[in-house]
Scaffold this motif. Structure first.
Motif, PDB file in Angstrom:
ATOM      1  N   ILE A  61       0.849  -1.205   0.000  1.00  0.00           N
ATOM      2  CA  ILE A  61       0.000   0.000   0.000  1.00  0.00           C
ATOM      3  C   ILE A  61       0.884   1.256   0.000  1.00  0.00           C
ATOM      4  CG2 ILE A  61      -1.743   1.296   1.335  1.00  0.00           C
ATOM      5  CD1 ILE A  61      -2.823  -1.259  -0.084  1.00  0.00           C
ATOM      6  N   ASP A  62       1.981   1.206   0.802  1.00  0.00           N
ATOM      7  CA  ASP A  62       2.901   2.354   0.843  1.00  0.00           C
ATOM      8  C   ASP A  62       3.494   2.646  -0.536  1.00  0.00           C
ATOM      9  OD1 ASP A  62       2.427   2.725   3.476  1.00  0.00           O
ATOM     10  OD2 ASP A  62       4.326   1.879   4.198  1.00  0.00           O
ATOM     11  N   LYS A  63       3.672   1.559  -1.336  1.00  0.00           N
ATOM     12  CA  LYS A  63       4.228   1.741  -2.686  1.00  0.00           C
ATOM     13  C   LYS A  63       3.142   2.085  -3.700  1.00  0.00           C
ATOM     14  CE  LYS A  63       8.006  -1.608  -2.419  1.00  0.00           C
ATOM     15  NZ  LYS A  63       8.285  -2.987  -2.820  1.00  0.00           N
ATOM     16  N   GLY A  64       1.885   2.214  -3.225  1.00  0.00           N
ATOM     17  CA  GLY A  64       0.776   2.544  -4.127  1.00  0.00           C
ATOM     18  C   GLY A  64       0.263   1.342  -4.898  1.00  0.00           C
ATOM     19  N   ILE A  65       0.636   0.115  -4.436  1.00  0.00           N
ATOM     20  CA  ILE A  65       0.174  -1.098  -5.132  1.00  0.00           C
ATOM     21  C   ILE A  65      -1.024  -1.651  -4.342  1.00  0.00           C
ATOM     22  CG2 ILE A  65       0.818  -3.448  -5.840  1.00  0.00           C
ATOM     23  CD1 ILE A  65       3.776  -2.456  -5.791  1.00  0.00           C
ATOM     24  N   SER A  66      -2.145  -1.907  -5.040  1.00  0.00           N
ATOM     25  CA  SER A  66      -3.319  -2.384  -4.298  1.00  0.00           C
ATOM     26  C   SER A  66      -3.120  -3.857  -3.925  1.00  0.00           C
ATOM     27  CB  SER A  66      -4.593  -2.184  -5.107  1.00  0.00           C
ATOM     28  OG  SER A  66      -4.604  -3.113  -6.148  1.00  0.00           O
ATOM     29  N   ALA A  67      -3.705  -4.249  -2.777  1.00  0.00           N
ATOM     30  CA  ALA A  67      -3.526  -5.627  -2.306  1.00  0.00           C
ATOM     31  C   ALA A  67      -4.694  -5.990  -1.404  1.00  0.00           C
ATOM     32  CB  ALA A  67      -2.214  -5.731  -1.530  1.00  0.00           C
ATOM     33  N   LYS A  68      -4.929  -7.308  -1.283  1.00  0.00           N
ATOM     34  CA  LYS A  68      -5.979  -7.771  -0.369  1.00  0.00           C
ATOM     35  C   LYS A  68      -5.311  -8.663   0.676  1.00  0.00           C
ATOM     36  CE  LYS A  68      -9.972  -7.811  -3.435  1.00  0.00           C
ATOM     37  NZ  LYS A  68     -10.040  -8.482  -4.733  1.00  0.00           N
ATOM     38  N   LEU A  69      -5.637  -8.375   1.930  1.00  0.00           N
ATOM     39  CA  LEU A  69      -4.993  -9.097   3.034  1.00  0.00           C
ATOM     40  C   LEU A  69      -5.224 -10.612   2.928  1.00  0.00           C
ATOM     41  CD1 LEU A  69      -3.284  -8.469   5.526  1.00  0.00           C
ATOM     42  CD2 LEU A  69      -5.393  -8.389   6.857  1.00  0.00           C
ATOM     43  N   ASN A  70      -6.476 -11.009   2.603  1.00  0.00           N
ATOM     44  CA  ASN A  70      -6.778 -12.446   2.531  1.00  0.00           C
ATOM     45  C   ASN A  70      -5.975 -13.137   1.441  1.00  0.00           C
ATOM     46  OD1 ASN A  70      -8.455 -12.465   4.644  1.00  0.00           O
ATOM     47  ND2 ASN A  70     -10.361 -12.340   3.445  1.00  0.00           N
ATOM     48  N   ASP A  71      -5.800 -12.447   0.295  1.00  0.00           N
ATOM     49  CA  ASP A  71      -5.014 -13.035  -0.805  1.00  0.00           C
ATOM     50  C   ASP A  71      -3.557 -13.189  -0.371  1.00  0.00           C
ATOM     51  OD1 ASP A  71      -7.274 -12.929  -2.260  1.00  0.00           O
ATOM     52  OD2 ASP A  71      -6.636 -11.310  -3.620  1.00  0.00           O
ATOM     53  N   LEU A  72      -3.052 -12.172   0.331  1.00  0.00           N
ATOM     54  CA  LEU A  72      -1.654 -12.228   0.769  1.00  0.00           C
ATOM     55  C   LEU A  72      -1.454 -13.373   1.754  1.00  0.00           C
ATOM     56  CD1 LEU A  72      -0.882  -8.425   1.237  1.00  0.00           C
ATOM     57  CD2 LEU A  72      -0.073  -9.918  -0.574  1.00  0.00           C
ATOM     58  N   MET A  73      -2.435 -13.558   2.659  1.00  0.00           N
ATOM     59  CA  MET A  73      -2.311 -14.652   3.632  1.00  0.00           C
ATOM     60  C   MET A  73      -2.307 -16.001   2.915  1.00  0.00           C
ATOM     61  SD  MET A  73      -4.460 -13.399   6.970  1.00  0.00           S
ATOM     62  CE  MET A  73      -4.272 -14.926   7.821  1.00  0.00           C
ATOM     63  N   ARG A  74      -3.164 -16.136   1.920  1.00  0.00           N
ATOM     64  CA  ARG A  74      -3.227 -17.400   1.182  1.00  0.00           C
ATOM     65  C   ARG A  74      -1.908 -17.657   0.433  1.00  0.00           C
ATOM     66  NH1 ARG A  74      -6.983 -16.559  -2.785  1.00  0.00           N
ATOM     67  NH2 ARG A  74      -5.119 -16.131  -4.027  1.00  0.00           N
ATOM     68  N   ASP A  75      -1.374 -16.614  -0.208  1.00  0.00           N
ATOM     69  CA  ASP A  75      -0.100 -16.753  -0.933  1.00  0.00           C
ATOM     70  C   ASP A  75       1.022 -17.173   0.013  1.00  0.00           C
ATOM     71  OD1 ASP A  75      -1.261 -16.033  -3.243  1.00  0.00           O
ATOM     72  OD2 ASP A  75      -0.313 -14.060  -3.422  1.00  0.00           O
ATOM     73  N   LEU A  76       1.053 -16.537   1.191  1.00  0.00           N
ATOM     74  CA  LEU A  76       2.113 -16.862   2.154  1.00  0.00           C
ATOM     75  C   LEU A  76       2.007 -18.318   2.595  1.00  0.00           C
ATOM     76  CD1 LEU A  76       2.252 -13.737   4.525  1.00  0.00           C
ATOM     77  CD2 LEU A  76       3.960 -14.480   2.874  1.00  0.00           C
ATOM     78  N   GLN A  77       0.757 -18.758   2.856  1.00  0.00           N
ATOM     79  CA  GLN A  77       0.574 -20.149   3.300  1.00  0.00           C
ATOM     80  C   GLN A  77       1.011 -21.132   2.218  1.00  0.00           C
ATOM     81  OE1 GLN A  77      -3.458 -19.569   4.425  1.00  0.00           O
ATOM     82  NE2 GLN A  77      -3.020 -19.584   6.627  1.00  0.00           N
ATOM     83  N   GLU A  78       0.684 -20.797   0.952  1.00  0.00           N
ATOM     84  CA  GLU A  78       1.072 -21.696  -0.147  1.00  0.00           C
ATOM     85  C   GLU A  78       2.594 -21.748  -0.275  1.00  0.00           C
ATOM     86  OE1 GLU A  78      -2.851 -20.967  -2.925  1.00  0.00           O
ATOM     87  OE2 GLU A  78      -0.887 -20.395  -3.724  1.00  0.00           O
ATOM     88  N   ARG A  79       3.214 -20.567  -0.178  1.00  0.00           N
ATOM     89  CA  ARG A  79       4.676 -20.526  -0.330  1.00  0.00           C
ATOM     90  C   ARG A  79       5.352 -21.251   0.837  1.00  0.00           C
ATOM     91  NH1 ARG A  79       7.975 -15.619  -2.239  1.00  0.00           N
ATOM     92  NH2 ARG A  79       6.150 -15.205  -3.479  1.00  0.00           N
ATOM     93  N   ASP A  80       4.835 -21.056   2.062  1.00  0.00           N
ATOM     94  CA  ASP A  80       5.381 -21.749   3.240  1.00  0.00           C
ATOM     95  C   ASP A  80       5.321 -23.261   3.039  1.00  0.00           C
ATOM     96  OD1 ASP A  80       5.713 -19.362   4.526  1.00  0.00           O
ATOM     97  OD2 ASP A  80       4.097 -19.647   5.980  1.00  0.00           O
ATOM     98  N   ALA A  81       4.146 -23.724   2.553  1.00  0.00           N
ATOM     99  CA  ALA A  81       3.946 -25.169   2.395  1.00  0.00           C
ATOM    100  C   ALA A  81       4.952 -25.715   1.389  1.00  0.00           C
ATOM    101  CB  ALA A  81       2.526 -25.458   1.948  1.00  0.00           C
ATOM    102  N   ARG A  82       5.196 -24.948   0.315  1.00  0.00           N
ATOM    103  CA  ARG A  82       6.134 -25.418  -0.711  1.00  0.00           C
ATOM    104  C   ARG A  82       7.564 -25.411  -0.164  1.00  0.00           C
ATOM    105  NH1 ARG A  82       4.111 -22.881  -5.626  1.00  0.00           N
ATOM    106  NH2 ARG A  82       5.202 -21.033  -4.941  1.00  0.00           N
ATOM    107  N   ASP A  83       7.930 -24.342   0.555  1.00  0.00           N
ATOM    108  CA  ASP A  83       9.301 -24.246   1.080  1.00  0.00           C
ATOM    109  C   ASP A  83       9.569 -25.304   2.159  1.00  0.00           C
ATOM    110  OD1 ASP A  83       9.773 -22.137  -0.606  1.00  0.00           O
ATOM    111  OD2 ASP A  83       9.631 -20.571   0.923  1.00  0.00           O
ATOM    112  N   ALA A  84       8.525 -25.594   2.971  1.00  0.00           N
ATOM    113  CA  ALA A  84       8.722 -26.560   4.071  1.00  0.00           C
ATOM    114  C   ALA A  84       8.552 -27.996   3.593  1.00  0.00           C
ATOM    115  CB  ALA A  84       7.732 -26.276   5.204  1.00  0.00           C
ATOM    116  N   GLY A  85       7.781 -28.180   2.496  1.00  0.00           N
ATOM    117  CA  GLY A  85       7.438 -29.531   2.076  1.00  0.00           C
ATOM    118  C   GLY A  85       8.391 -30.135   1.066  1.00  0.00           C
TER     119      GLY A  85
END
Ligand code: DC
Length: 231
Positions: A166-190
């Motif tokens: 948001i500070d960089k002026g890029i729009s984002a949705k918190l729920n989407d970001l949480m989902r992306d983080l969970q997917e990336r975590d699962a891939r990195d840990a799995g």
């Protein structure tokens, strides 16, 4: 210890490793710790991102493991205040989500990880190195002086990333970001090679409720304790 042994031990620069999941703040924290100590800094994620960007630029598929590893071995990169690939400044480009996602995919390839290993170890120079990533304490620098495993809740990490965008002026949705983080975590840990996991001798630090400064101070305190013990 004999004098020969002690001088060969001293010849190896000390390393602090800071591993943890994506958006845990390791990059910022590692840079501040490195600056406080006057040590070098390795952002290993940047190497994975550079390899990913080089694959994109060369149309190399993430499924073609030998070709991806070849790209990584031949990577023409330079780090100063900016990050350079093949002579072009890519500091901002490598932070984009498409590059991060491809980096996470190719990071599952053993040949790519092997190709980047010596490149990462070459950053170990006097007076010392602070290395941040996923497998710094487990694979790349298993003999590090101090190993930190930095975590934060998914919500805290998503909120930090949301604020940055948001500070960089890029729009984002918190729920989407949480989902992306969970997917990336699962891939990195799995993944089967060098999965994201704390080293057995790592100090775990949860930064969900800590400021950057408090996190940095805790690591510097552990560093002082550890160097006091090894003296
Ligand atoms: O820390 P980062 O988001 O810049 O890293 C990008 C990707 O690179 C991440 O999804 C996993 C991979 N990576 C890795 O597998 N091992 C490392 N030491 C650093 C990064």
């Amino acid at each position: 210890m004999t004098s020969t042994q002690s001088s060969s031990v001293n010849a190896v620069a000390p390393v602090i490793t800071i591993d943890g999941p994506t958006a845990s703040g390791k990059g910022t924290v590692a840079l501040r710790v490195a600056n406080a100590l006057g040590w070098h800094m390795l952002d290993s994620g940047a190497l994975y991102r550079l390899a990913a960007l080089a694959c994109m630029n060369r149309d190399v598929s993430a499924d073609d493991e030998p070709a991806v590893a070849k790209v990584a071995r031949e990577l023409d990169v330079r780090f100063n205040a900016e990050v350079w690939l093949d002579g072009s400044c890519v500091t901002d480009r490598i932070r984009h989500e498409d590059v991060g996602n491809l980096a996470s995919r190719i990071a599952t390839l053993p040949a790519l990880r092997a190709a980047l290993l010596e490149r990462q170890r070459a950053f170990r120079q006097p007076p010392g190195l602070v290395a941040d990533g996923r497998d710094m304490g487990t694979v790349v620098f298993p003999d590090a002086e101090l190993k930190v495993f930095l975590v934060a809740s998914t919500r805290a990490r998503a909120e930090r990333r949301y604020k940055q965008l948001i500070d960089k002026g890029i729009s984002a949705k918190l729920n989407d970001l949480m989902r992306d983080l969970q997917e990336r975590d699962a891939r990195d840990a799995g993944r089967s090679v060098a999965p994201l996991a704390p080293a057995a001798d790592a100090y775990r630090l949860d930064s969900s409720e800590l400021s950057i400064e408090q996190t940095v101070q805790q690591i510097l305190e552990w560093c002082r304790e550890r160097s006091g013990q090894s003296r």
